[in-house]
Design a protein around this motif. Structure first.
Motif, PDB file in Angstrom:
ATOM      1  N   ILE A 147      43.529  68.530  11.925  1.00  0.00           N
ATOM      2  CA  ILE A 147      44.398  68.876  13.044  1.00  0.00           C
ATOM      3  C   ILE A 147      44.361  67.738  14.062  1.00  0.00           C
ATOM      4  N   HIS A 148      45.547  67.270  14.462  1.00  0.00           N
ATOM      5  CA  HIS A 148      45.623  66.144  15.386  1.00  0.00           C
ATOM      6  C   HIS A 148      46.919  66.200  16.177  1.00  0.00           C
ATOM      7  N   LEU A 149      46.931  65.522  17.312  1.00  0.00           N
ATOM      8  CA  LEU A 149      48.100  65.505  18.179  1.00  0.00           C
ATOM      9  C   LEU A 149      49.221  64.690  17.553  1.00  0.00           C
ATOM     10  N   GLY A 150      50.434  65.229  17.598  1.00  0.00           N
ATOM     11  CA  GLY A 150      51.601  64.494  17.128  1.00  0.00           C
ATOM     12  C   GLY A 150      51.812  64.507  15.636  1.00  0.00           C
ATOM     13  N   GLY A 151      51.209  65.448  14.936  1.00  0.00           N
ATOM     14  CA  GLY A 151      51.372  65.523  13.489  1.00  0.00           C
ATOM     15  C   GLY A 151      50.967  66.888  12.969  1.00  0.00           C
ATOM     16  N   ARG A 152      50.944  66.981  11.658  1.00  0.00           N
ATOM     17  CA  ARG A 152      50.586  68.231  10.997  1.00  0.00           C
ATOM     18  C   ARG A 152      49.210  68.093  10.374  1.00  0.00           C
ATOM     19  N   GLY A 153      48.311  69.011  10.693  1.00  0.00           N
ATOM     20  CA  GLY A 153      46.980  69.003  10.113  1.00  0.00           C
ATOM     21  C   GLY A 153      46.480  70.420   9.909  1.00  0.00           C
ATOM     22  N   TYR A 154      45.411  70.562   9.179  1.00  0.00           N
ATOM     23  CA  TYR A 154      44.924  71.905   8.888  1.00  0.00           C
ATOM     24  C   TYR A 154      43.410  71.912   8.713  1.00  0.00           C
ATOM     25  N   SER A 155      42.856  73.093   8.798  1.00  0.00           N
ATOM     26  CA  SER A 155      41.458  73.348   8.479  1.00  0.00           C
ATOM     27  C   SER A 155      41.397  74.520   7.517  1.00  0.00           C
ATOM     28  N   GLU A 187      26.841  79.071  -1.373  1.00  0.00           N
ATOM     29  CA  GLU A 187      25.912  80.185  -1.285  1.00  0.00           C
ATOM     30  C   GLU A 187      26.717  81.482  -1.206  1.00  0.00           C
ATOM     31  N   PRO A 188      26.133  82.598  -1.601  1.00  0.00           N
ATOM     32  CA  PRO A 188      26.897  83.854  -1.642  1.00  0.00           C
ATOM     33  C   PRO A 188      27.517  84.202  -0.295  1.00  0.00           C
ATOM     34  N   GLY A 189      28.725  84.776  -0.374  1.00  0.00           N
ATOM     35  CA  GLY A 189      29.350  85.305   0.824  1.00  0.00           C
ATOM     36  C   GLY A 189      30.520  84.531   1.375  1.00  0.00           C
ATOM     37  N   TRP A 190      30.828  83.342   0.821  1.00  0.00           N
ATOM     38  CA  TRP A 190      31.948  82.542   1.312  1.00  0.00           C
ATOM     39  C   TRP A 190      33.233  82.952   0.589  1.00  0.00           C
ATOM     40  N   TYR A 191      34.256  83.326   1.385  1.00  0.00           N
ATOM     41  CA  TYR A 191      35.572  83.655   0.834  1.00  0.00           C
ATOM     42  C   TYR A 191      36.623  82.770   1.506  1.00  0.00           C
ATOM     43  N   TYR A 192      37.411  82.082   0.693  1.00  0.00           N
ATOM     44  CA  TYR A 192      38.465  81.207   1.224  1.00  0.00           C
ATOM     45  C   TYR A 192      39.682  82.050   1.583  1.00  0.00           C
ATOM     46  N   MET A 193      40.104  81.928   2.847  1.00  0.00           N
ATOM     47  CA  MET A 193      41.212  82.742   3.343  1.00  0.00           C
ATOM     48  C   MET A 193      42.516  81.975   3.465  1.00  0.00           C
ATOM     49  N   GLY A 194      42.473  80.654   3.435  1.00  0.00           N
ATOM     50  CA  GLY A 194      43.710  79.892   3.520  1.00  0.00           C
ATOM     51  C   GLY A 194      43.598  78.696   4.434  1.00  0.00           C
ATOM     52  N   ALA A 195      44.731  78.040   4.658  1.00  0.00           N
ATOM     53  CA  ALA A 195      44.794  76.830   5.474  1.00  0.00           C
ATOM     54  C   ALA A 195      45.350  77.174   6.848  1.00  0.00           C
ATOM     55  N   PHE A 196      44.494  77.064   7.870  1.00  0.00           N
ATOM     56  CA  PHE A 196      44.959  77.272   9.243  1.00  0.00           C
ATOM     57  C   PHE A 196      45.569  75.959   9.721  1.00  0.00           C
ATOM     58  N   THR A 197      46.853  75.998  10.045  1.00  0.00           N
ATOM     59  CA  THR A 197      47.622  74.782  10.266  1.00  0.00           C
ATOM     60  C   THR A 197      48.190  74.715  11.675  1.00  0.00           C
ATOM     61  N   ILE A 198      48.114  73.522  12.253  1.00  0.00           N
ATOM     62  CA  ILE A 198      48.761  73.223  13.530  1.00  0.00           C
ATOM     63  C   ILE A 198      49.704  72.052  13.293  1.00  0.00           C
ATOM     64  N   ASP A 199      50.982  72.264  13.624  1.00  0.00           N
ATOM     65  CA  ASP A 199      51.991  71.226  13.415  1.00  0.00           C
ATOM     66  C   ASP A 199      52.632  70.878  14.761  1.00  0.00           C
ATOM     67  N   SER A 200      52.303  69.696  15.259  1.00  0.00           N
ATOM     68  CA  SER A 200      52.898  69.205  16.500  1.00  0.00           C
ATOM     69  C   SER A 200      53.712  67.941  16.239  1.00  0.00           C
ATOM     70  N   SER A 201      54.299  67.871  15.042  1.00  0.00           N
ATOM     71  CA  SER A 201      55.081  66.696  14.660  1.00  0.00           C
ATOM     72  C   SER A 201      56.261  66.501  15.611  1.00  0.00           C
ATOM     73  N   PRO A 202      56.599  65.244  15.909  1.00  0.00           N
ATOM     74  CA  PRO A 202      57.760  64.989  16.766  1.00  0.00           C
ATOM     75  C   PRO A 202      59.034  65.562  16.142  1.00  0.00           C
ATOM     76  N   GLY A 203      59.867  66.130  16.971  1.00  0.00           N
ATOM     77  CA  GLY A 203      61.161  66.603  16.497  1.00  0.00           C
ATOM     78  C   GLY A 203      61.200  68.048  16.058  1.00  0.00           C
ATOM     79  N   ILE A 204      60.040  68.741  16.012  1.00  0.00           N
ATOM     80  CA  ILE A 204      60.066  70.136  15.543  1.00  0.00           C
ATOM     81  C   ILE A 204      60.173  71.117  16.719  1.00  0.00           C
ATOM     82  N   GLY A 205      60.194  70.607  17.947  1.00  0.00           N
ATOM     83  CA  GLY A 205      60.258  71.502  19.097  1.00  0.00           C
ATOM     84  C   GLY A 205      58.864  71.893  19.521  1.00  0.00           C
TER      85      GLY A 205
END
Length: 419
Positions: free
Chosen positions: A268-276, A299-317
Protein backbone atom coordinates in the motif's frame (compact mmCIF):
# COMPACT_ATOMS: atom_id res chain seq x y z
CA UNK A 1 -2.84 -0.37 48.31
CA UNK A 2 -2.83 -4.15 47.96
CA UNK A 3 -4.97 -4.34 51.10
CA UNK A 4 -7.74 -2.47 49.26
CA UNK A 5 -8.18 -5.31 46.81
CA UNK A 6 -10.85 -7.99 47.33
CA UNK A 7 -9.52 -11.22 48.84
CA UNK A 8 -9.59 -13.10 45.52
CA UNK A 9 -7.34 -10.50 43.84
CA UNK A 10 -5.12 -9.77 46.85
CA UNK A 11 -4.23 -13.46 47.14
CA UNK A 12 -2.51 -13.27 43.78
CA UNK A 13 0.12 -10.81 45.08
CA UNK A 14 3.17 -11.82 47.07
CA UNK A 15 4.68 -9.41 49.55
CA UNK A 16 7.51 -8.58 47.17
CA UNK A 17 5.31 -7.94 44.10
CA UNK A 18 5.94 -4.67 42.32
CA UNK A 19 3.68 -1.98 43.78
CA UNK A 20 2.99 -0.64 40.32
CA UNK A 21 1.23 -3.85 39.36
CA UNK A 22 -0.83 -3.68 42.51
CA UNK A 23 -1.88 -0.19 41.47
CA UNK A 24 -2.81 -1.43 38.03
CA UNK A 25 -5.00 -4.16 39.47
CA UNK A 26 -6.67 -1.74 41.86
CA UNK A 27 -7.31 0.71 39.05
CA UNK A 28 -8.71 -1.97 36.77
CA UNK A 29 -10.98 -3.40 39.48
CA UNK A 30 -12.25 0.04 40.46
CA UNK A 31 -12.92 0.99 36.83
CA UNK A 32 -14.71 -2.28 36.20
CA UNK A 33 -16.99 -1.81 39.20
CA UNK A 34 -17.71 1.85 38.46
CA UNK A 35 -18.39 1.48 34.76
CA UNK A 36 -20.54 -1.63 35.08
CA UNK A 37 -22.65 0.02 37.74
CA UNK A 38 -23.06 3.25 35.78
CA UNK A 39 -23.49 1.94 32.24
CA UNK A 40 -27.12 1.56 31.13
CA UNK A 41 -28.28 -1.48 29.22
CA UNK A 42 -27.88 -1.06 25.45
CA UNK A 43 -28.76 -3.68 22.85
CA UNK A 44 -29.59 -6.09 25.66
CA UNK A 45 -25.95 -6.38 26.74
CA UNK A 46 -26.21 -5.46 30.43
CA UNK A 47 -26.68 -8.53 32.70
CA UNK A 48 -29.82 -8.94 34.83
CA UNK A 49 -29.97 -7.04 38.12
CA UNK A 50 -29.19 -10.13 40.15
CA UNK A 51 -25.99 -10.57 38.14
CA UNK A 52 -24.77 -6.97 38.50
CA UNK A 53 -21.43 -6.44 40.27
CA UNK A 54 -21.73 -5.32 43.89
CA UNK A 55 -21.41 -1.67 44.80
CA UNK A 56 -17.91 -0.70 45.99
CA UNK A 57 -17.58 -1.72 49.62
CA UNK A 58 -20.72 -3.86 49.52
CA UNK A 59 -21.05 -7.62 50.00
CA UNK A 60 -19.78 -9.86 47.23
CA UNK A 61 -22.49 -11.18 44.93
CA UNK A 62 -22.83 -14.88 44.09
CA UNK A 63 -21.04 -15.90 40.90
CA UNK A 64 -23.24 -18.81 39.83
CA UNK A 65 -24.77 -18.08 36.44
CA UNK A 66 -28.25 -19.16 35.39
CA UNK A 67 -27.79 -21.54 32.44
CA UNK A 68 -31.48 -21.50 31.53
CA UNK A 69 -31.26 -18.97 28.67
CA UNK A 70 -28.49 -21.07 27.10
CA UNK A 71 -30.30 -24.38 27.43
CA UNK A 72 -33.90 -23.52 26.53
CA UNK A 73 -33.32 -23.71 22.78
CA UNK A 74 -33.41 -19.96 22.16
CA UNK A 75 -29.64 -19.30 22.19
CA UNK A 76 -27.84 -18.90 18.87
CA UNK A 77 -24.11 -18.21 18.40
CA UNK A 78 -23.17 -14.65 17.48
CA UNK A 79 -22.64 -13.75 13.84
CA UNK A 80 -20.33 -11.09 12.38
CA UNK A 81 -22.40 -8.12 11.23
CA UNK A 82 -20.39 -4.95 11.84
CA UNK A 83 -18.19 -2.94 9.48
CA UNK A 84 -16.86 -3.42 5.97
CA UNK A 85 -17.92 -6.33 3.78
CA UNK A 86 -15.65 -8.46 1.65
CA UNK A 87 -16.58 -8.51 -2.03
CA UNK A 88 -18.67 -11.65 -1.42
CA UNK A 89 -20.62 -9.78 1.30
CA UNK A 90 -18.89 -11.56 4.19
CA UNK A 91 -18.75 -9.44 7.38
CA UNK A 92 -15.71 -9.59 9.66
CA UNK A 93 -16.58 -8.05 13.05
CA UNK A 94 -18.87 -9.34 15.80
CA UNK A 95 -21.00 -6.86 17.75
CA UNK A 96 -20.17 -6.68 21.45
CA UNK A 97 -16.78 -8.38 21.10
CA UNK A 98 -13.10 -7.46 21.06
CA UNK A 99 -11.03 -7.73 17.88
CA UNK A 100 -7.39 -6.96 17.15
CA UNK A 101 -5.43 -6.36 13.97
CA UNK A 102 -1.68 -6.82 14.31
CA UNK A 103 0.71 -5.70 11.57
CA UNK A 104 3.96 -3.91 10.85
CA UNK A 105 3.96 -0.25 9.86
CA UNK A 106 2.70 0.50 6.32
CA UNK A 107 0.64 -2.71 6.15
CA UNK A 108 -2.59 -0.71 6.31
CA UNK A 109 -3.90 -1.14 9.88
CA UNK A 110 -5.40 2.36 10.04
CA UNK A 111 -6.83 2.02 6.52
CA UNK A 112 -8.43 -1.27 7.63
CA UNK A 113 -9.98 0.49 10.64
CA UNK A 114 -11.25 3.36 8.47
CA UNK A 115 -12.71 0.92 5.93
CA UNK A 116 -14.85 -0.48 8.74
CA UNK A 117 -15.55 3.04 10.01
CA UNK A 118 -16.97 4.16 6.66
CA UNK A 119 -19.29 1.15 6.46
CA UNK A 120 -20.67 1.82 9.95
CA UNK A 121 -21.15 5.54 9.29
CA UNK A 122 -22.92 4.83 5.99
CA UNK A 123 -25.28 2.54 7.90
CA UNK A 124 -26.30 5.55 10.02
CA UNK A 125 -24.49 4.34 13.14
CA UNK A 126 -21.89 5.89 15.43
CA UNK A 127 -18.13 5.26 15.47
CA UNK A 128 -15.74 6.20 18.30
CA UNK A 129 -12.07 6.63 17.40
CA UNK A 130 -9.44 6.70 20.16
CA UNK A 131 -6.00 7.28 18.58
CA UNK A 132 -3.18 6.97 21.10
CA UNK A 133 -0.49 7.92 18.56
CA UNK A 134 -1.97 11.11 17.08
CA UNK A 135 -2.87 14.25 19.00
CA UNK A 136 -5.43 15.60 16.51
CA UNK A 137 -7.99 14.02 14.14
CA UNK A 138 -6.48 15.79 11.10
CA UNK A 139 -4.74 12.80 9.51
CA UNK A 140 -7.51 10.34 10.26
CA UNK A 141 -10.23 12.62 8.90
CA UNK A 142 -8.18 13.29 5.77
CA UNK A 143 -7.95 9.56 5.03
CA UNK A 144 -11.59 9.04 5.90
CA UNK A 145 -12.68 11.77 3.48
CA UNK A 146 -10.46 10.25 0.76
CA UNK A 147 -12.34 6.95 0.83
CA UNK A 148 -15.76 8.41 1.67
CA UNK A 149 -16.20 11.88 0.13
CA UNK A 150 -19.96 11.35 0.22
CA UNK A 151 -20.06 11.62 4.03
CA UNK A 152 -20.93 15.21 4.88
CA UNK A 153 -19.27 17.33 7.52
CA UNK A 154 -22.52 17.32 9.46
CA UNK A 155 -22.71 13.52 9.43
CA UNK A 156 -19.14 13.27 10.68
CA UNK A 157 -19.75 15.80 13.45
CA UNK A 158 -22.80 13.86 14.61
CA UNK A 159 -21.65 10.26 14.35
CA UNK A 160 -17.82 10.21 14.24
CA UNK A 161 -16.56 10.72 17.80
CA UNK A 162 -12.87 11.54 18.25
CA UNK A 163 -11.52 11.07 21.78
CA UNK A 164 -8.51 13.01 23.04
CA UNK A 165 -5.87 10.48 24.08
CA UNK A 166 -3.00 12.90 24.62
CA UNK A 167 -3.05 12.21 28.36
CA UNK A 168 -3.76 9.10 30.40
CA UNK A 169 -7.33 8.06 31.12
CA UNK A 170 -8.53 7.92 34.70
CA UNK A 171 -10.55 4.95 35.99
CA UNK A 172 -14.08 5.07 34.59
CA UNK A 173 -13.35 8.14 32.43
CA UNK A 174 -13.27 6.26 29.12
CA UNK A 175 -16.61 4.60 29.83
CA UNK A 176 -18.45 7.87 30.47
CA UNK A 177 -17.08 9.33 27.20
CA UNK A 178 -18.60 6.57 25.06
CA UNK A 179 -21.94 7.46 23.48
CA UNK A 180 -24.54 4.76 24.21
CA UNK A 181 -25.26 4.40 20.48
CA UNK A 182 -21.67 3.47 19.55
CA UNK A 183 -21.57 0.52 17.14
CA UNK A 184 -17.79 0.47 16.58
CA UNK A 185 -14.95 1.60 18.85
CA UNK A 186 -11.46 1.88 17.30
CA UNK A 187 -8.48 1.75 19.69
CA UNK A 188 -5.52 2.77 17.52
CA UNK A 189 -2.09 2.16 19.02
CA UNK A 190 -1.88 -0.56 21.67
CA UNK A 191 1.78 0.15 22.45
CA UNK A 192 1.21 3.88 22.92
CA UNK A 193 -1.85 3.29 25.08
CA UNK A 194 0.12 1.01 27.38
CA UNK A 195 3.06 3.41 27.53
CA UNK A 196 0.80 6.31 28.56
CA UNK A 197 -0.54 4.26 31.46
CA UNK A 198 2.71 2.67 32.60
CA UNK A 199 1.83 -0.86 31.52
CA UNK A 200 4.69 -3.02 30.13
CA UNK A 201 3.13 -4.10 26.86
CA UNK A 202 4.75 -7.55 26.83
CA UNK A 203 3.25 -8.52 30.20
CA UNK A 204 -0.13 -10.28 30.45
CA UNK A 205 -1.13 -7.98 33.33
CA UNK A 206 -1.03 -5.08 30.86
CA UNK A 207 -3.58 -6.85 28.68
CA UNK A 208 -5.96 -7.18 31.61
CA UNK A 209 -5.60 -3.53 32.58
CA UNK A 210 -5.99 -2.36 28.97
CA UNK A 211 -9.04 -4.52 28.45
CA UNK A 212 -10.77 -3.34 31.64
CA UNK A 213 -10.12 0.34 30.99
CA UNK A 214 -10.83 0.52 27.24
CA UNK A 215 -12.39 -2.64 25.82
CA UNK A 216 -14.92 -3.67 28.45
CA UNK A 217 -16.85 -0.37 28.43
CA UNK A 218 -17.18 -0.59 24.64
CA UNK A 219 -18.37 -4.17 24.39
CA UNK A 220 -20.84 -3.69 27.25
CA UNK A 221 -22.58 -1.19 24.99
CA UNK A 222 -22.85 -3.86 22.30
CA UNK A 223 -20.17 -2.18 20.15
CA UNK A 224 -17.50 -4.04 18.22
CA UNK A 225 -14.09 -3.04 19.60
CA UNK A 226 -11.08 -3.09 17.25
CA UNK A 227 -7.54 -2.59 18.61
CA UNK A 228 -4.58 -1.87 16.34
CA UNK A 229 -1.08 -3.02 17.28
CA UNK A 230 2.27 -4.45 16.20
CA UNK A 231 3.89 -7.91 16.16
CA UNK A 232 6.92 -8.68 18.34
CA UNK A 233 9.92 -6.52 17.50
CA UNK A 234 12.29 -9.44 16.85
CA UNK A 235 12.23 -10.30 13.13
CA UNK A 236 12.31 -14.03 13.77
CA UNK A 237 9.14 -13.74 15.86
CA UNK A 238 6.98 -11.57 13.60
CA UNK A 239 5.20 -14.60 12.19
CA UNK A 240 3.76 -15.43 15.61
CA UNK A 241 -0.01 -15.24 15.95
CA UNK A 242 -0.05 -12.88 18.93
CA UNK A 243 1.41 -9.38 19.23
CA UNK A 244 4.01 -7.68 21.43
CA UNK A 245 5.47 -10.96 22.65
CA UNK A 246 2.58 -11.72 25.03
CA UNK A 247 0.11 -14.45 24.14
CA UNK A 248 -2.53 -12.62 26.19
CA UNK A 249 -3.02 -10.07 23.39
CA UNK A 250 -4.56 -12.98 21.49
CA UNK A 251 -5.77 -15.22 24.32
CA UNK A 252 -8.20 -12.62 25.68
CA UNK A 253 -9.70 -11.68 22.32
CA UNK A 254 -13.26 -12.97 22.17
CA UNK A 255 -13.95 -11.79 18.62
CA UNK A 256 -11.37 -12.16 15.83
CA UNK A 257 -7.62 -11.72 15.84
CA UNK A 258 -6.52 -10.40 12.43
CA UNK A 259 -3.05 -10.14 10.89
CA UNK A 260 -2.11 -7.97 7.90
CA UNK A 261 1.03 -8.70 5.87
CA UNK A 262 2.12 -6.17 3.26
CA UNK A 263 2.77 -7.37 -0.27
CA UNK A 264 6.51 -7.47 -0.88
CA UNK A 265 6.23 -6.13 -4.42
CA UNK A 266 3.05 -4.07 -4.31
CA UNK A 267 2.57 -2.66 -0.82
CA UNK A 268 0.00 0.00 0.00
CA UNK A 269 1.45 3.35 -1.06
CA UNK A 270 0.42 6.89 -1.95
CA UNK A 271 -0.50 7.51 -5.58
CA UNK A 272 -0.93 3.89 -6.64
CA UNK A 273 -2.57 0.57 -5.99
CA UNK A 274 -1.23 -1.72 -3.29
CA UNK A 275 -2.47 -4.43 -1.00
CA UNK A 276 -1.81 -6.46 2.12
CA UNK A 277 -2.81 -10.05 2.78
CA UNK A 278 -5.44 -10.37 5.50
CA UNK A 279 -5.47 -13.40 7.81
CA UNK A 280 -7.41 -14.49 10.85
CA UNK A 281 -5.34 -16.13 13.58
CA UNK A 282 -8.18 -16.55 16.07
CA UNK A 283 -11.94 -16.63 15.72
CA UNK A 284 -13.65 -17.85 18.85
CA UNK A 285 -16.98 -18.53 17.13
CA UNK A 286 -15.54 -19.56 13.76
CA UNK A 287 -18.03 -17.59 11.66
CA UNK A 288 -15.35 -15.45 9.99
CA UNK A 289 -12.51 -17.92 9.46
CA UNK A 290 -14.94 -20.40 7.90
CA UNK A 291 -14.98 -18.03 4.89
CA UNK A 292 -11.18 -18.19 4.58
CA UNK A 293 -8.57 -20.68 3.43
CA UNK A 294 -6.42 -22.58 5.92
CA UNK A 295 -2.70 -21.79 5.61
CA UNK A 296 -1.43 -25.30 6.23
CA UNK A 297 2.24 -24.30 5.89
CA UNK A 298 2.08 -21.95 8.91
CA UNK A 299 1.56 -22.68 12.57
CA UNK A 300 -2.03 -23.80 13.26
CA UNK A 301 -4.77 -21.21 13.15
CA UNK A 302 -3.87 -19.01 10.16
CA UNK A 303 -6.69 -18.50 7.64
CA UNK A 304 -6.20 -16.37 4.52
CA UNK A 305 -9.14 -14.02 4.06
CA UNK A 306 -8.09 -12.09 0.96
CA UNK A 307 -6.25 -9.03 -0.31
CA UNK A 308 -7.04 -5.78 1.50
CA UNK A 309 -6.45 -3.17 -1.17
CA UNK A 310 -6.02 0.60 -1.22
CA UNK A 311 -6.05 2.26 -4.64
CA UNK A 312 -5.10 5.93 -4.80
CA UNK A 313 -3.99 5.86 -8.44
CA UNK A 314 -4.16 9.20 -10.27
CA UNK A 315 -7.31 9.65 -12.31
CA UNK A 316 -9.62 7.32 -10.35
CA UNK A 317 -11.18 10.10 -8.26
CA UNK A 318 -11.47 9.23 -4.58
CA UNK A 319 -9.29 6.59 -2.99
CA UNK A 320 -10.83 3.10 -3.11
CA UNK A 321 -10.63 0.58 -0.27
CA UNK A 322 -11.83 -2.99 -0.64
CA UNK A 323 -11.21 -6.61 0.32
CA UNK A 324 -11.06 -9.25 -2.40
CA UNK A 325 -12.23 -12.67 -1.29
CA UNK A 326 -9.72 -15.46 -0.91
CA UNK A 327 -9.39 -17.94 -3.76
CA UNK A 328 -7.62 -21.22 -2.92
CA UNK A 329 -5.98 -21.20 -6.36
CA UNK A 330 -4.24 -17.95 -5.46
CA UNK A 331 -2.82 -19.12 -2.14
CA UNK A 332 0.70 -20.19 -2.99
CA UNK A 333 2.36 -23.04 -1.09
CA UNK A 334 5.68 -22.21 0.59
CA UNK A 335 8.65 -22.48 -1.82
CA UNK A 336 10.40 -25.84 -1.80
CA UNK A 337 13.02 -25.09 -4.49
CA UNK A 338 14.18 -22.28 -6.81
CA UNK A 339 11.31 -22.95 -9.23
CA UNK A 340 8.71 -22.61 -6.49
CA UNK A 341 10.43 -19.50 -5.14
CA UNK A 342 10.25 -17.83 -8.54
CA UNK A 343 6.63 -18.94 -8.90
CA UNK A 344 5.78 -17.23 -5.60
CA UNK A 345 7.32 -14.00 -6.96
CA UNK A 346 5.17 -14.33 -10.10
CA UNK A 347 1.96 -14.68 -8.04
CA UNK A 348 2.91 -11.71 -5.89
CA UNK A 349 3.67 -9.56 -8.93
CA UNK A 350 0.48 -10.46 -10.80
CA UNK A 351 -1.69 -9.82 -7.74
CA UNK A 352 -0.42 -6.25 -7.71
CA UNK A 353 -1.09 -5.52 -11.39
CA UNK A 354 -4.33 -3.82 -12.37
CA UNK A 355 -5.26 -6.53 -14.89
CA UNK A 356 -3.46 -9.42 -13.09
CA UNK A 357 -1.98 -10.70 -16.36
CA UNK A 358 1.18 -10.79 -18.48
CA UNK A 359 1.46 -10.61 -22.27
CA UNK A 360 4.26 -13.14 -22.72
CA UNK A 361 6.95 -14.98 -20.82
CA UNK A 362 9.55 -12.45 -21.97
CA UNK A 363 7.43 -9.50 -20.86
CA UNK A 364 6.80 -11.20 -17.51
CA UNK A 365 10.54 -11.57 -17.03
CA UNK A 366 10.99 -7.85 -17.72
CA UNK A 367 8.26 -6.99 -15.18
CA UNK A 368 9.88 -9.18 -12.54
CA UNK A 369 13.30 -7.60 -13.08
CA UNK A 370 11.78 -4.12 -12.92
CA UNK A 371 10.31 -5.11 -9.54
CA UNK A 372 13.74 -6.13 -8.29
CA UNK A 373 13.37 -9.90 -8.64
CA UNK A 374 16.42 -11.89 -9.74
CA UNK A 375 15.17 -13.96 -12.66
CA UNK A 376 16.82 -17.06 -14.10
CA UNK A 377 15.28 -17.36 -17.58
CA UNK A 378 16.02 -21.09 -17.56
CA UNK A 379 13.53 -21.76 -14.77
CA UNK A 380 10.91 -19.09 -15.52
CA UNK A 381 9.14 -21.38 -18.00
CA UNK A 382 9.11 -24.35 -15.61
CA UNK A 383 7.86 -22.06 -12.83
CA UNK A 384 4.93 -20.95 -15.00
CA UNK A 385 4.15 -24.54 -15.99
CA UNK A 386 4.12 -25.58 -12.35
CA UNK A 387 1.79 -22.71 -11.43
CA UNK A 388 -0.52 -23.62 -14.30
CA UNK A 389 -0.58 -27.28 -13.27
CA UNK A 390 -1.58 -26.26 -9.74
CA UNK A 391 -4.32 -23.99 -11.04
CA UNK A 392 -2.67 -20.87 -9.63
CA UNK A 393 -2.46 -19.20 -13.05
CA UNK A 394 -4.14 -19.60 -16.43
CA UNK A 395 -1.49 -20.09 -19.15
CA UNK A 396 -3.15 -21.65 -22.20
CA UNK A 397 -1.15 -23.12 -25.06
CA UNK A 398 -0.79 -21.05 -28.27
CA UNK A 399 0.56 -21.64 -31.76
CA UNK A 400 4.31 -21.80 -32.25
CA UNK A 401 6.09 -18.42 -32.20
CA UNK A 402 3.03 -16.66 -30.80
CA UNK A 403 3.13 -14.71 -27.55
CA UNK A 404 1.74 -16.83 -24.74
CA UNK A 405 -0.13 -14.64 -22.21
CA UNK A 406 -1.20 -15.71 -18.73
CA UNK A 407 -3.25 -14.40 -15.84
CA UNK A 408 -4.52 -15.08 -12.35
CA UNK A 409 -7.74 -17.12 -12.35
CA UNK A 410 -11.04 -16.27 -10.72
CA UNK A 411 -10.26 -12.65 -9.94
CA UNK A 412 -13.45 -11.11 -8.65
CA UNK A 413 -14.48 -7.56 -9.35
CA UNK A 414 -13.60 -5.49 -6.30
CA UNK A 415 -16.41 -3.56 -4.69
CA UNK A 416 -15.36 -0.07 -3.66
CA UNK A 417 -16.58 1.14 -0.31
CA UNK A 418 -18.10 4.26 -1.86
CA UNK A 419 -20.54 2.38 -4.06
Amino acid sequence: MIDSLPDDLRAGFAEDDDAAWAAIEVQGYAELQASEAATPAVNGTRPPQDQQPPAPGGPLAPRQVDLGPYLDGTYSPPLPSVGGLRDDNAALLYPGMWHTVIALNTAGKSWFALWHTVAVLRAGQTVVYAHFEESTPAGTLDRLRQIAPDLTAEELRERFVWLDCTRRWEPGEFAINLPPAAALVILDGINSACAKHGWPVDKPEAVGAYRQLFVSPAVRLGAAALSLGHPPKARDRQGERHGFGSTAWLDEVDGVGFRLEASRRTPIHLGGRGYSRLFTVKDRYGQVEVRGTLEAAREPGWYYMGAFTIDSSPGIGNTAAYLIAADPAQVAEPPTDAIDALGAEVIDLLAGLDDHRFGSQRKLGDLLRAAGVRVDDKILGPALERLAMRGQIEWPQVEARRARPGWLPKIRTAVQVDE
